[in-house]
Write an enzyme that holds these catalytic residues in place. Structure first.
Site, PDB file in Angstrom:
ATOM      1  N   THR A 147       0.832  -1.211   0.000  1.00 35.85           N
ATOM      2  CA  THR A 147       0.000   0.000   0.000  1.00 35.85           C
ATOM      3  C   THR A 147       0.863   1.256   0.000  1.00 35.85           C
ATOM      4  O   THR A 147       2.073   1.204   0.238  1.00 35.85           O
ATOM      5  CB  THR A 147      -0.904   0.050   1.260  1.00 35.85           C
ATOM      6  OG1 THR A 147      -0.068   0.239   2.407  1.00 35.85           O
ATOM      7  CG2 THR A 147      -1.718  -1.220   1.408  1.00 35.85           C
ATOM      8  N   CYS A 148       0.206   2.396  -0.229  1.00 35.30           N
ATOM      9  CA  CYS A 148       0.907   3.686  -0.254  1.00 35.30           C
ATOM     10  C   CYS A 148       0.948   4.310   1.132  1.00 35.30           C
ATOM     11  O   CYS A 148       0.766   5.517   1.282  1.00 35.30           O
ATOM     12  CB  CYS A 148       0.225   4.621  -1.238  1.00 35.30           C
ATOM     13  SG  CYS A 148       0.373   4.050  -2.920  1.00 35.30           S
ATOM     14  N   ASP A 149       1.155   3.497   2.160  1.00 33.70           N
ATOM     15  CA  ASP A 149       1.239   3.995   3.528  1.00 33.70           C
ATOM     16  C   ASP A 149       2.674   3.787   3.994  1.00 33.70           C
ATOM     17  O   ASP A 149       3.204   2.665   3.911  1.00 33.70           O
ATOM     18  CB  ASP A 149       0.256   3.209   4.407  1.00 33.70           C
ATOM     19  CG  ASP A 149       0.251   3.697   5.844  1.00 33.70           C
ATOM     20  OD1 ASP A 149      -0.846   3.913   6.380  1.00 33.70           O
ATOM     21  OD2 ASP A 149       1.332   3.847   6.447  1.00 33.70           O
ATOM     22  N   ASN A 202      -6.847   1.243   0.544  1.00 31.06           N
ATOM     23  CA  ASN A 202      -6.093   1.492  -0.692  1.00 31.06           C
ATOM     24  C   ASN A 202      -6.552   0.571  -1.833  1.00 31.06           C
ATOM     25  O   ASN A 202      -5.831   0.352  -2.794  1.00 31.06           O
ATOM     26  CB  ASN A 202      -4.589   1.271  -0.436  1.00 31.06           C
ATOM     27  CG  ASN A 202      -3.710   2.384  -0.981  1.00 31.06           C
ATOM     28  OD1 ASN A 202      -2.500   2.328  -0.851  1.00 31.06           O
ATOM     29  ND2 ASN A 202      -4.275   3.410  -1.571  1.00 31.06           N
TER      30      ASN A 202
END
Ligand SMILES: *Cc1c(COP(=O)(O)O)cnc(C)c1O
Length: 388
Positions: free
Chosen positions: A334-336, A377
């Site tokens: 994910t983009c975390d 996401n």
């Protein structure tokens, strides 16, 4: 892609799970549970501590298939919500076998549980006790106290339980309110590898029992909670060591041994599960950096929640066994920025590892699927498949 053994020889469960994954080639990531291993883990807990009633803590893995298999084995269940109560009853558990062990409950959820026949409750506050007296009159109660023991692998902090002196007062008050007072309970924290933690809890529970008895309320039961460890990268002590420490402490601190209850979650399901994931990307942060970053199609939000703070270091199996390896940071898709699985724990993976290869994550039957987010996401929750 074939995932084969990386280091040690397969034991039965690992081989069976891998054979299933290779044969059915499900979309990754996915979790496979060996129900035969769940049953075997339950039986070994029961056999190591035959004097204790076993209440499987449903939150560790709430798959209905697991609950059904354990109900057939004769297990009881520790439940924390209306949803878990309904699911257990639907899978054949009897209401008498359910213990509502969450001390944080809405009055209407207590009333619902009582109406469905649940009669065992845990509390740790005046507020919850009053709700119980009003909505579950005369039910059996245990009071949870804060155990004074070293921290576990995944500690609870101070969220649950009250001071032992307060527990004694609350139990006496529960009797005055007409509840069927059974005893004290504690939880040493999950993945506890030191049997001394239970020894400390048992000594404290005995003191609570003496204080309540002095005020006319005799405690007949003691709930030792969960926390029994599974072996991950670091091996855990055998269950037998915990059982003998518990047995010796009960004999030392109680003149009349109480009825014992345990609420294992992790120890029932962890080693019964394997996650298959796929490498999405392998990269480096600089041309000079020895570390590769390996991004998998599973991370913190698809089920690897217990890698937070790198508390749990899972064993991994990859393609390219017996080939040169090197150090890696392992991250989720994910983009975390927090979705990094391991950067301090020194993992090494084959230099030949490429996008599309499988990485199998062992002993992932506990606290994985139940922690997967619904769709953070746009990544779906972790599906679970079953063998055995
Ligand atoms: C989570 C929980 C358990 C199970 O703990 P494990 O560490 O998985 O054995 C048992 N009892 C209660 C009340 C819990 O909240």
């Amino acid at each position: 892609m074939h995932a084969v053994l990386h280091t040690s020889p397969a034991h039965g469960t690992e081989a069976r799970l891998r054979a299933f994954l290779d044969e059915h080639a499900p979309e990754t990531p996915c979790l496979v549970i060996d129900l035969a291993a769940v049953r075997a883990n339950y039986r070994s807990l029961r056999d190591e501590l035959p004097e204790a009633g076993v209440f499987y803590a449903v939150k560790a893995n709430p798959a209905p298939e697991i609950v059904r298999a354990l109900a057939v084995e004769g297990s009881a269940f520790d439940v924390a919500s209306v949803g878990e109560i309904d699911m257990c009853l639907a899978q054949g558990a009897s209401p008498e076998s359910l213990s509502y062990g969450n001390p944080i409950k809405k009055a209407r959820d207590i009333a619902y549980a009582y109406a469905r026949g649940v009669r065992r409750f845990t509390f740790d506050s005046d507020d919850d006790l009053e709700k119980l007296a009003a909505n579950a009159p005369g039910a059996q109660v245990w009071c949870r106290f804060l155990v004074d023991a070293p921290e576990s692998g995944t500690p609870f902090g101070r969220k649950f339980g009250c001071a032992p002196q307060m527990a004694a007062r609350l139990l006496v008050r529960a009797a005055e309110l007409g509840m069927d007072v059974r005893g004290a309970c504690f939880h040493v924290g999950s993945q506890h590898t030191d049997p001394a933690a239970w020894v400390a809890g048992i000594a404290q529970a005995a003191a609570i029992g003496r204080a309540s008895a002095a005020r006319g309320v005799v405690l007949t039961s003691l709930n030792l909670g969960g926390g029994f460890p599974a072996s991950y990268v670091t091996a855990a002590p055998a269950l037998r060591e915990h059982a003998s420490a518990i047995r010796a402490a009960v004999a030392e601190h109680f003149d009349t041994p109480p009825e014992l209850l345990i609420e294992p979650g992790r120890a029932v399901v962890a080693t019964a599960g394997m996650i298959r994931s796929e490498v999405v990307l392998v990269s480096r942060k600089s041309d000079a950096d020895e570390h590769r970053w390996v991004y998998l199609d599973i991370g913190r939000y698809q089920g690897l929640a217990e890698t937070e703070n790198e508390y749990i270091a899972y064993r991994l199996r990859t393609a390219h066994p017996d080939t040169p390896d090197g150090p890696v940071v392992i991250a989720g898709p994910t983009c975390d920025g927090d979705d990094v699985i391991y950067q301090r724990t020194p993992y090494r993976l084959p230099l030949a590892l490429r996008a599309g290869d499988h990485v199998d994550i062992l002993d992932t039957g506990a606290y994985t699927a139940s922690y997967a987010s619904v769709s953070f996401n746009g990544f779906p929750p972790l599906p679970t498949l079953f063998v055995g």
